[in-house]
Write a protein that holds these residues in place. Structure first.
Motif: not given
Length: 83
Positions: A56-61, A66-83
């Motif tokens: 749940n803390l990893v996002r794969l997008d 389309r014709l002008q923009h190629p397909t892009t892959y992105r890996v993101s990780v959720f970083v909690p805010a410091p307490a």
């Protein structure tokens, strides 16, 4: 079938709500590439090294190209805010 669209949308919203991380924080991008093989290799290596313990803390997008923009892959990780 009447009402099917509403039920499907409600089910999708409930699924999205369950998978959201708890508390404040931000998504930090680890990798952004146009190469699918590089994306797949990075994700496999990340899980093999134990960097992604909670899915749940990893996002794969995948941003569809389309014709002008190629397909892009992105890996993101959720970083909690410091307490």
């Amino acid at each position: 079938m009447p009402g099917q669209r509403k039920r499907k949308q409600r089910r999708l919203r409930e699924t999205d709500r369950r998978s959201l991380p708890e508390g404040p924080g931000r998504w930090e991008t680890l990798l952004s590439t146009e190469d699918h093989a590089e994306f797949r290799t990075f994700v496999h290596r990340m899980y093999a090294q134990g960097l992604a313990t909670d899915p749940n803390l990893v996002r794969l997008d995948q941003f569809c190209g389309r014709l002008q923009h190629p397909t892009t892959y992105r890996v993101s990780v959720f970083v909690p805010a410091p307490a």
